[in-house]
Design an enzyme around this catalytic site. Structure first.
Site, short mmCIF file in Angstrom:
data_model
loop_
_atom_site.label_atom_id
_atom_site.label_comp_id
_atom_site.label_asym_id
_atom_site.label_seq_id
_atom_site.Cartn_x
_atom_site.Cartn_y
_atom_site.Cartn_z
N GLU A 1 0.89 -1.18 0.00
CA GLU A 1 0.00 0.00 0.00
C GLU A 1 0.91 1.21 0.00
OE1 GLU A 1 -3.14 -0.23 -0.22
OE2 GLU A 1 -3.57 -2.26 0.44
N CYS B 1 -2.79 8.69 3.47
CA CYS B 1 -2.63 8.09 2.15
C CYS B 1 -3.87 8.35 1.30
CB CYS B 1 -2.39 6.60 2.29
SG CYS B 1 -3.63 5.79 3.32
P1 NAP Z 1 8.45 4.97 4.51
O1 NAP Z 1 9.56 5.88 4.76
O2 NAP Z 1 8.38 4.28 3.20
O3 NAP Z 1 8.47 3.91 5.71
C1 NAP Z 1 7.45 2.96 5.86
C2 NAP Z 1 7.92 1.83 6.72
O4 NAP Z 1 8.95 1.10 6.05
C3 NAP Z 1 8.50 2.25 8.06
O5 NAP Z 1 8.09 1.32 9.04
C4 NAP Z 1 10.00 2.15 7.83
O6 NAP Z 1 10.72 1.91 9.01
C5 NAP Z 1 10.06 0.94 6.93
N1 NAP Z 1 11.25 0.84 6.12
C6 NAP Z 1 11.93 1.83 5.52
N2 NAP Z 1 12.96 1.32 4.82
C7 NAP Z 1 12.93 -0.03 5.00
C8 NAP Z 1 13.74 -1.10 4.55
N3 NAP Z 1 14.77 -0.91 3.75
N4 NAP Z 1 13.42 -2.36 4.95
C9 NAP Z 1 12.36 -2.57 5.76
N5 NAP Z 1 11.57 -1.59 6.22
C10 NAP Z 1 11.84 -0.33 5.83
O7 NAP Z 1 7.02 5.69 4.67
P2 NAP Z 1 6.56 6.71 5.79
O8 NAP Z 1 7.31 7.98 5.58
O9 NAP Z 1 6.57 6.07 7.11
O10 NAP Z 1 5.02 6.93 5.42
C11 NAP Z 1 4.55 7.88 4.50
C12 NAP Z 1 4.18 7.24 3.19
O11 NAP Z 1 3.29 6.15 3.43
C13 NAP Z 1 3.44 8.16 2.26
O12 NAP Z 1 3.98 8.05 0.99
C14 NAP Z 1 1.99 7.62 2.28
O13 NAP Z 1 1.27 7.84 1.09
C15 NAP Z 1 2.21 6.19 2.50
N6 NAP Z 1 1.03 5.57 3.11
C16 NAP Z 1 0.25 4.75 2.36
C17 NAP Z 1 -0.87 4.15 2.91
C18 NAP Z 1 -1.74 3.22 2.11
O14 NAP Z 1 -2.60 2.58 2.69
N7 NAP Z 1 -1.54 3.12 0.83
C19 NAP Z 1 -1.21 4.40 4.24
C20 NAP Z 1 -0.40 5.25 4.99
C21 NAP Z 1 0.73 5.84 4.40
P3 NAP Z 1 11.46 3.10 9.81
O15 NAP Z 1 10.40 4.04 10.23
O16 NAP Z 1 12.09 2.37 10.94
O17 NAP Z 1 12.43 3.69 8.84
#
Ligand code: NAP
Length: 521
Positions: free
Chosen positions: A263, A302
């Protein structure tokens, strides 16, 4: 209400039935309104391979031994644990997420509500342990050869990686489906807002409802977690498209063929129908919901509306109405009375929003900038306007994850609405506001291929309208293309991601026996 935190505390991971602090100073979790350090988290030194093995080998058999009604009983208890500590959780969400109380409720109540929804659903499945997909169909001419499909729980661990914006609901919606399907979970919330998730994790463990191995919780970065995935595991990810792409392309995921459900980003759109006159009930609903979607959680949803299409002749009226309503939203520390929008999650996120505005402003004009305090995560809301949506390429490409949307003109036809919505290359939800059934039906079908959900705003249902941003557990959540091509929730459909659909062919009597112990789903 809880006592104030004596900051910063260390939040721990729950691995192999123990709470472990991780090594080193770890990452710091802050209050984005004040900059105060609230907690630290580290997964350094934790054997994540052993954690996954424990989930598979201890938690998997324990959960599969329970029937749906028993698993549902656990979910009901977990929902109850959240509800019982609601005030404390809201307070933590407000501190660590920059949430207003309303924002915090949306997340925390969404978590307990979704667990409760799946508890009800599971109770209805009774004593079965697997699902049936359709009836047995005859395959033989001379013998009772037949075939049917069953859904059985996968034998691995469900690894649930979540985004920072919904620290409670984000994991609860995945946990509800995985547990009910019969899979143990490994929950990894985004580190920067993990305080609420960690507190819920403690409540879950303290409830003693969870079978050993059924629950693993990681407070801090994922480290080498993905390197230990096995073929029966499921990786369910919510976050940015960039991280989602890394997950999908992870060598271990490719090597083992791990099932991945993503997602991700979304450039959700709202379309105003040509029949909607300024001042009409549907117009008012449109203005209210666009502003709500822009400012709830400071636009860090999101499902937030990023692109707004109105018939060309309504462009100026829509701009005036949106600016008027946006101007009513007071921005500040959510701890202060009367604040309608808090900060974004961090100073880094604020800078990302500013960079995003600069990028989309190459094809659209900044028509209005709101007021906001300076410093920390505070960011001013922005409304941009583009007369020609096709010339505003970045608006359809760049997700500005903050209180920002772009208003654009279209010719008022359903076909053009569908085409322009599709420029976003896949969204979670888009909305259409109109009372003209012919237009709405045509626009919905034109928008549907590019969206996981289409929300119709109409005067007839305005009194009960939930807004496009509310994800309902009974309807699917996800979207094609940029939105990740994944799907979650949707009632029983949500369980399928954690189960294997297997076709079985053989003697009808055996198939009937298998059928007698399963339940339709
Ligand atoms: P993110 O930076 O992509 O991080 C998401 C998750 O992935 C975090 O738990 C992060 O952990 C983890 N992560 C990062 N790099 C990783 C790796 N190499 N291996 C394993 N895990 C890893 O996203 P965010 O900034 O938290 O969230 C914002 C984004 O989420 C926006 O783009 C939004 O649109 C999207 N979103 C989508 C939905 C949906 O349902 N489609 C819902 C909510 C949000 P750490 O925090 O420990 O780095």
């Amino acid at each position: 209400m809880s006592e104030p935190l004596s900051a910063p505390i260390r939040i721990e991971s729950y691995v192999e039935e123990r709470w472990v602090a991780g090594e080193g100073p770890g990452s710091t979790l802050v209050n984005p309104a004040t900059g105060e350090a609230l907690a630290t988290a580290s997964t350094t030194g934790i054997d994540l391979g052993a954690a996954l093995r424990h989930a598979r080998e201890v938690g998997g058999p324990a959960l599969r031994a329970l029937n749906f009604a028993q698993r549902a009983g656990i979910l009901k208890g977990l929902a109850g644990a959240i509800k019982e500590h609601r005030d404390e959780l809201l307070s933590l969400a407000m501190k660590n997420g920059g949430n207003t109380k309303g924002d915090a409720k949306f997340d925390v109540d969404g978590a307990s509500g979704t667990l409760a929804f799946y508890a009800n659903l599971g109770r209805g499945l009774g004593e079965a342990r697997y699902l049936l997909d359709g009836e047995a169909v005859p395959l033989g001419r001379a013998t009772p050869l037949a075939g049917r499909h069953v859904w059985v729980p996968r034998r691995g661990a469900a690894v649930l990686v979540n985004a920072y914006n919904f620290p409670a609901w984000g994991f609860a919606e995945k946990v509800a489906c995985a547990f009910l399907a019969g899979m143990p979970v490994v929950v990894k919330p985004a580190t920067q807002t993990a305080l609420v998730a960690w507190r819920i994790a403690r409540l879950f463990v303290d409830s003693s409802l969870l079978p050993a191995g059924g629950w693993t919780f990681l407070a801090g970065p994922a480290g080498d977690l993905l390197d230990h995935l096995e073929a029966q595991d499921v990786l369910a990810f919510t976050g940015s498209a960039a991280t989602g792409a890394k997950m999908r392309a992870h060598p271990r995921v490719l090597e083992k063929g791990v099932r991945v459900n993503v997602e991700a980003d979304s450039l959700n759109a709202a379309v105003l129908g040509p029949d909607v006159a300024p001042g009409s009930p549907t117009w008012e609903l449109f203005v209210k919901e666009v502003v709500h979607e822009m400012t709830q959680k400071a636009g860090q949803k999101c499902t937030a509306t990023r692109r707004v299409f109105v018939p060309r002749e309504r462009l100026q009226a829509a701009r005036a109405a949106l600016v008027g309503k946006l101007g009513e939203v007071r921005v500040g520390d959510p701890a202060d009375e009367g604040v309608g929008m808090g900060p974004v999650v961090s100073d880094g996120q604020r800078r990302d929003v500013e960079a995003g505005v600069a990028e989309i402003a190459r094809g659209a004009a900044v028509a209005w900038t709101g007021e906001a305090p300076s410093g920390n995560g505070f960011v001013a809301a922005r409304l941009l306007v583009a007369e020609d949506p096709r010339a505003a390429a970045a608006v359809h490409r760049r997700e500005v994850f903050g209180p920002v949307a772009t208003l654009m003109a279209y010719d008022g036809t359903a076909e053009e609405a569908g085409e322009l919505v599709g420029l976003g290359e896949g969204s979670l939800v888009s909305s259409v506001y109109s009372d003209d059934a012919e237009f709405v039906a045509a626009a919905t079908l034109a928008m549907a291929p590019f969206n996981g959900r289409v929300y119709i705003g109409a005067a007839e249902v305005a009194a009960e309208a939930l807004g496009p941003g509310t994800v309902l557990p009974g309807l699917v959540h996800g979207g094609p293309g940029r939105a990740g091509s994944g799907e979650e929730l949707g009632g029983l459909r949500g369980l399928h991601h954690y189960m294997q659909r297997t076709a079985v062919q053989g003697p009808k009597a055996v198939l009937d026996r298998i059928g007698s112990e399963g339940v339709a789903g």
